[in-house]
Design a protein around this motif. Structure first.
Motif, mmCIF file in Angstrom:
data_model
loop_
_atom_site.group_PDB
_atom_site.id
_atom_site.type_symbol
_atom_site.label_atom_id
_atom_site.label_comp_id
_atom_site.label_asym_id
_atom_site.label_seq_id
_atom_site.Cartn_x
_atom_site.Cartn_y
_atom_site.Cartn_z
ATOM 1 N N PRO A 26 0.854 -11.977 1.325
ATOM 2 C CA PRO A 26 1.130 -10.572 1.636
ATOM 3 C C PRO A 26 1.488 -10.419 3.109
ATOM 4 O O PRO A 26 1.008 -11.172 3.959
ATOM 5 C CB PRO A 26 -0.203 -9.894 1.347
ATOM 6 N N SER A 28 0.408 -8.169 5.482
ATOM 7 C CA SER A 28 -0.652 -7.165 5.592
ATOM 8 C C SER A 28 -0.298 -6.032 6.544
ATOM 9 O O SER A 28 -0.751 -4.905 6.357
ATOM 10 C CB SER A 28 -1.954 -7.822 6.038
ATOM 11 N N GLU A 30 2.670 -4.686 6.907
ATOM 12 C CA GLU A 30 3.652 -3.799 6.269
ATOM 13 C C GLU A 30 3.183 -3.230 4.943
ATOM 14 O O GLU A 30 3.828 -2.344 4.386
ATOM 15 C CB GLU A 30 4.974 -4.542 6.065
ATOM 16 N N SER A 31 2.080 -3.724 4.397
ATOM 17 C CA SER A 31 1.549 -3.189 3.142
ATOM 18 C C SER A 31 0.657 -1.995 3.470
ATOM 19 O O SER A 31 -0.227 -2.093 4.318
ATOM 20 C CB SER A 31 0.764 -4.278 2.403
ATOM 21 N N HIS A 45 2.810 0.824 -0.977
ATOM 22 C CA HIS A 45 3.915 -0.012 -0.520
ATOM 23 C C HIS A 45 3.377 -1.406 -0.225
ATOM 24 O O HIS A 45 2.422 -1.546 0.550
ATOM 25 C CB HIS A 45 4.542 0.555 0.760
ATOM 26 N N VAL A 46 3.983 -2.425 -0.807
ATOM 27 C CA VAL A 46 3.513 -3.800 -0.631
ATOM 28 C C VAL A 46 4.695 -4.694 -0.292
ATOM 29 O O VAL A 46 5.730 -4.659 -0.966
ATOM 30 C CB VAL A 46 2.832 -4.315 -1.921
ATOM 31 N N LEU A 47 4.532 -5.497 0.754
ATOM 32 C CA LEU A 47 5.553 -6.471 1.126
ATOM 33 C C LEU A 47 4.972 -7.866 0.922
ATOM 34 O O LEU A 47 3.919 -8.199 1.472
ATOM 35 C CB LEU A 47 5.987 -6.293 2.582
ATOM 36 N N LEU A 48 5.663 -8.650 0.100
ATOM 37 C CA LEU A 48 5.249 -10.016 -0.204
ATOM 38 C C LEU A 48 6.249 -10.990 0.407
ATOM 39 O O LEU A 48 7.441 -10.690 0.471
ATOM 40 C CB LEU A 48 5.193 -10.230 -1.721
ATOM 41 N N PHE A 101 9.743 -6.326 -1.636
ATOM 42 C CA PHE A 101 9.020 -5.073 -1.467
ATOM 43 C C PHE A 101 8.798 -4.426 -2.831
ATOM 44 O O PHE A 101 9.735 -4.303 -3.617
ATOM 45 C CB PHE A 101 9.846 -4.162 -0.562
ATOM 46 N N SER A 103 6.793 -0.956 -4.747
ATOM 47 C CA SER A 103 6.232 0.350 -4.429
ATOM 48 C C SER A 103 5.962 1.123 -5.713
ATOM 49 O O SER A 103 6.724 1.024 -6.671
ATOM 50 C CB SER A 103 7.224 1.126 -3.554
ATOM 51 N N VAL A 123 -4.182 -5.331 -4.610
ATOM 52 C CA VAL A 123 -2.937 -5.782 -5.231
ATOM 53 C C VAL A 123 -3.206 -7.149 -5.849
ATOM 54 O O VAL A 123 -3.769 -8.031 -5.193
ATOM 55 C CB VAL A 123 -1.805 -5.899 -4.185
ATOM 56 N N ILE A 138 -5.379 -3.527 0.411
ATOM 57 C CA ILE A 138 -4.527 -2.834 1.385
ATOM 58 C C ILE A 138 -5.440 -2.105 2.364
ATOM 59 O O ILE A 138 -6.205 -1.217 1.974
ATOM 60 C CB ILE A 138 -3.579 -1.840 0.699
#
Length: 148
Positions: A26, A28, A30-31, A45-48, A101, A103, A123, A138
């Motif tokens: 992740p 972290s 940006e999530s 919103h999650v960025l992997l 990303f 969402s 998540v 998050i």
């Protein structure tokens, strides 16, 4: 020489097994969970990030909500799948050395305390065999207040 060959085979097997393991992590910073008071929306919103040298997927995501007030506010159970509008789980792929990303947005109807949501949404990322390969909380919560 005959004794060395089985050792080499076992060593090679272990190296090849480790080489295919997913290295998804992740981002972290940006999530984030966003509370949009003006539109009465909660957004996850999650960025992997894929640290592999090849594309990974299909992957599936779900959100586990540990805050009962938030569950009631968005009218859902504790687990929400990342899904199409018809409710079918949405698969995704992450290209080699790239980010992806995801969402989900929910209309809410309650008073929500920003501080109480820290680490209350988890998540979980799974592969096509439903094996969990990543899970994280998050910790970033942002609130956009309605303009007067």
């Amino acid at each position: 020489m005959k004794a060395i060959m089985p050792i080499i085979l076992v060593f090679t097997f272990f190296l090849s097994a480790c080489g295919n393991e997913s290295q998804i992590s992740p981002n972290s910073d940006e999530s984030v969970v966003i509370i949009d008071e003006e539109r009465s929306l909660i957004n996850f919103h999650v960025l992997l990030e894929n640290e592999n040298r090849k594309k990974v997927g299909p992957l599936y995501a779900k959100f586990i909500i540990y805050d009962e007030t938030l569950q009631e506010a968005i009218g859902t159970e504790s687990t929400v799948d990342f899904a199409y509008t018809n409710g079918e789980k949405q698969p995704f792929y992450i290209d080699a050395n790239k980010s992806y990303f995801i969402s989900e947005s929910f209309v809410y109807n309650a008073e929500i305390d920003q501080e109480e949501l820290v680490n209350k949404v988890e998540v979980v990322i799974s592969d096509e065999n439903e094996m969990e390969i990543l899970q994280f909380l998050i910790s970033n919560i942002e609130k956009y207040e309605a303009t007067q």
